[in-house]
Design a protein around this motif. Sequence first.
Motif, short mmCIF file in Angstrom:
data_model
loop_
_atom_site.label_atom_id
_atom_site.label_comp_id
_atom_site.label_asym_id
_atom_site.label_seq_id
_atom_site.Cartn_x
_atom_site.Cartn_y
_atom_site.Cartn_z
N TRP A 176 -15.65 -4.32 5.01
CA TRP A 176 -15.01 -3.33 4.14
C TRP A 176 -14.35 -4.01 2.96
CZ3 TRP A 176 -10.05 -3.00 2.42
CH2 TRP A 176 -9.75 -1.86 1.66
N LEU A 177 -13.63 -5.10 3.20
CA LEU A 177 -12.94 -5.80 2.12
C LEU A 177 -13.94 -6.36 1.12
CD1 LEU A 177 -10.44 -6.97 0.77
CD2 LEU A 177 -10.61 -8.93 2.32
N ALA A 204 -17.02 -5.30 0.50
CA ALA A 204 -17.64 -4.19 -0.23
C ALA A 204 -16.66 -3.59 -1.24
CB ALA A 204 -18.12 -3.13 0.75
N SER A 205 -15.42 -3.38 -0.83
CA SER A 205 -14.43 -2.78 -1.72
C SER A 205 -14.11 -3.70 -2.90
CB SER A 205 -13.16 -2.47 -0.92
OG SER A 205 -12.18 -1.88 -1.73
N THR A 238 -21.25 2.08 -11.33
CA THR A 238 -21.69 2.66 -10.06
C THR A 238 -23.04 3.34 -10.11
OG1 THR A 238 -20.50 4.72 -10.53
CG2 THR A 238 -19.32 3.02 -9.27
N GLN A 248 0.83 -1.21 0.00
CA GLN A 248 0.00 0.00 0.00
C GLN A 248 0.87 1.26 0.00
OE1 GLN A 248 -3.47 -0.30 -0.19
NE2 GLN A 248 -3.22 1.83 -0.75
N GLU A 268 -9.41 -9.97 -8.36
CA GLU A 268 -10.50 -9.44 -7.53
C GLU A 268 -11.61 -10.47 -7.38
OE1 GLU A 268 -10.60 -7.20 -4.95
OE2 GLU A 268 -9.74 -5.84 -6.43
N ARG A 281 -17.14 -3.75 -5.33
CA ARG A 281 -17.21 -2.53 -6.14
C ARG A 281 -16.11 -2.49 -7.19
NH1 ARG A 281 -19.66 2.64 -4.91
NH2 ARG A 281 -18.73 4.24 -6.19
N ARG A 282 -14.90 -2.83 -6.79
CA ARG A 282 -13.80 -2.81 -7.76
C ARG A 282 -14.00 -3.86 -8.84
NH1 ARG A 282 -8.20 -3.35 -5.31
NH2 ARG A 282 -8.68 -1.32 -4.44
N HIS A 285 -6.28 -8.29 -2.68
CA HIS A 285 -7.04 -7.09 -3.03
C HIS A 285 -6.08 -5.95 -3.39
CE1 HIS A 285 -10.43 -4.35 -3.01
NE2 HIS A 285 -9.87 -3.61 -2.08
N THR A 286 -5.04 -5.79 -2.61
CA THR A 286 -4.03 -4.77 -2.89
C THR A 286 -3.28 -5.10 -4.18
OG1 THR A 286 -3.81 -4.35 -0.53
CG2 THR A 286 -2.03 -3.55 -1.94
N ARG A 327 -5.24 -3.96 -7.10
CA ARG A 327 -5.12 -2.51 -7.32
C ARG A 327 -3.79 -2.18 -8.02
NH1 ARG A 327 -3.86 2.30 -3.24
NH2 ARG A 327 -3.53 3.85 -4.86
#
Length: 173
Positions: free
Chosen positions: A126-127, A129-130, A164, A60, A109, A133-134, A90-91, A94
């Motif tokens: 959070w993970l 949901a993120s 979105t 990150q 993902e 979305r991604r 997940h990172t 990205r």
Amino acid sequence: MGLKAWNAGVIVAVAVLWFASGTQREKPVVSALHTERVRAAEDRAIQAPGDAARQNDLAQAYLDARAPGMAIQSIEAALPAVRSEPIVQHTYARALLDQGRSQDALVIERRVLDRCADPATRCSTWLIASATRRADILAELVQLGVEDAQAQPERSALAYQNATRSVGLEGRK
């Protein structure tokens, strides 16, 4: 003899200017703004190579410093148990996206979402949901044929908007 002295003087002047100018410095990989954070994250990751949270923090930090190649390399060089953690994956997705590899990022993902669907795997809301979305945005990018989102900002914006947008129902009176 005057011409030889003139030529020698020009050669000496050029040599002096060349040595005085020094060598060109290369642009640093990590900007000065992020150097301390990256250095601290590297130190923490080295101290505990099996700690997924520390490895994720390092990746990150590289991403925040706009060095996605370094983030990818740090994850790929990590221990297999660390690499397979959903938050690290997940990172990793990205970082792949930042490097212009949308299709690869989508595969990763979706793997994160599959792992989080398993009750034995503990994933934060959070993970989930993120990643959801991604994955939706990445699916739109891939559908529109956008491999590098930064190289095609108009199509990337369209993919983001498509992924979105929300649909609402209007009540009739």
